[in-house]
Design an enzyme around this catalytic site. Structure first.
Site, PDB file in Angstrom:
ATOM      1  N   ALA A  26       0.254  -1.339  -0.315  1.00  0.00           N
ATOM      2  CA  ALA A  26       0.154  -0.285   0.316  1.00  0.00           C
ATOM      3  C   ALA A  26       1.107   1.112  -0.069  1.00  0.00           C
ATOM      4  O   ALA A  26       1.618   1.355   0.256  1.00  0.00           O
ATOM      5  CB  ALA A  26      -0.887   0.168   1.375  1.00  0.00           C
ATOM      6  N   CYS A  27       0.351   1.897  -0.895  1.00  0.00           N
ATOM      7  CA  CYS A  27       0.976   4.076  -1.041  1.00  0.00           C
ATOM      8  C   CYS A  27       0.021   4.502  -1.409  1.00  0.00           C
ATOM      9  O   CYS A  27      -0.951   3.990  -2.146  1.00  0.00           O
ATOM     10  CB  CYS A  27       2.873   3.768  -1.584  1.00  0.00           C
TER      11      CYS A  27
END
Length: 348
Positions: A26-27
């Site tokens: 995730a980012c």
């Protein structure tokens, strides 16, 4: 159609997406380019371990080779080579490349994970650039998004591995005018979304699919009792960031602008202990914000108590100046840390 009536469609789409994805580190990237005060951008770095970020100031005039990852040769045949035209401040990743940063002209670049990324087979007719240096290549050589996109046509991105992770990535770029682009490689071909309207970016599915899923949501009449996607997966974070981005009040000062962009990236950060690992989603390691108008770069390590920042415009990045670094993993750091940067060997 109401948000409630659209929810089953969205749920089915998300289930289909989750069934096909293997890993979705995730980012999140959020660009604020319509506040009439400053172009602000923020991002989260979410990863299963420390990416060993070092804040690094690069001067102009550095000779680069895009075929190396540290001491390892990744591209032996026709590696990209260049000399940097612009100075920059960046957050490095594993000592082999740049995950996030901004240059002195006000161009910023952010590397985020995309499991669907496929750079295709190596074409030795084009100079090869290992993926960890993709963002730095653009920061070194371009002042605007348009320049960066043109520049990007002359190289081939080559997958690299670091600490057991493949650099399956896509890149977001934006400049001081508020222009924006998302660059992905799907099926070996570049897919580019270019325009000021592309302000939010997370991870899988591909950007086209993210936009299609977002279109199934109705955020046209925001209210405090409106159901809002609240999980930590990339689709929910994309939609939540979009919702709050649309509600940001106009800032009167840079302090308000920076606080606003950081508020959104904190909202879409992945807390420690959230449902990840088996889902391929990991907690937030750090957050950044950049004021592309004032050329100020903010950094917040999630296990440190303070936000730190440095003004790139106040740092000497003329050719011949040393590379300077600062390790942000120090809980005594707070506020303006420009005086803490020290000359250092170039990491790449």
């Amino acid at each position: 159609m109401t948000l409630f009536s659209k929810a089953p469609i969205f749920t089915l789409a998300l289930m289909a997406f989750a069934a096909t994805i293997r890993i979705a580190e995730a980012c999140t990237r959020v660009l604020w380019n319509d506040n009439d005060f400053a172009v602000m951008v923020g991002r989260t770095m979410d990863w299963p371990e420390s990416t060993q970020p070092i804040l690094t100031v690069f001067p102009r005039g550095l000779a680069r080779e895009g075929g190396k990852a540290g001491a390892d040769v990744v591209v032996a045949d026709n590696p990209a080579r260049w000399t940097s035209k612009y100075g920059s401040i960046v957050a490095t990743i594993y000592g082999i490349g740049t995950a996030d940063g901004m240059n002195e002209a006000g161009l910023a670049a952010h590397m985020l994970y995309l499991n669907a990324a496929d750079f295709g087979p190596r074409d030795s007719g084009k100079p090869g650039l290992q993926a960890g240096l993709w963002a730095q290549y653009l920061l070194d050589n371009a002042a605007t998004v348009v320049e960066a996109l043109k520049l990007f046509e002359g190289v081939q991105i080559v997958r690299v591995e670091a600490n057991g992770h493949n650099a399956n990535v896509h890149v977001a770029i934006e400049d001081a005018t508020g222009d924006s682009a998302i660059i992905e490689f799907i099926g070996g071909k570049p897919v580019i979304h270019h325009g000021r309207q592309y302000t939010i970016m997370t991870n899988d599915p591909t950007y086209d699919q993210q936009l299609a899923l977002l279109d199934k949501q109705d955020f046209s009449k925001p209210a405090s009792d409106m159901p809002l996607p609240g999980n930590v997966n990339p689709v929910d974070r994309f939609q939540r960031a979009t919702y709050f981005h649309a509600l940001l009040p106009k800032p009167k000062t840079e302090r308000e602008a920076a606080a606003s962009i950081l508020a959104i990236v904190r909202n879409v950060s992945v807390p420690f202990g959230a449902p990840y690992k088996g889902f391929g989603i990991y907690n937030t390691e750090y957050r950044t914000a950049a004021d592309l108008t004032a050329k100020r770069y903010y950094f917040e390590l999630t296990n440190s108590p303070s936000v730190i920042w440095a003004d790139l415009s106040a740092m000497n990045v003329e050719a011949g100046q040393p590379v300077r670094t600062l390790n942000p993993d120090d809980i005594s750091l707070s506020g303006n840390v420009i005086g803490g940067f020290r000359p250092s060997p170039a990491p790449f």
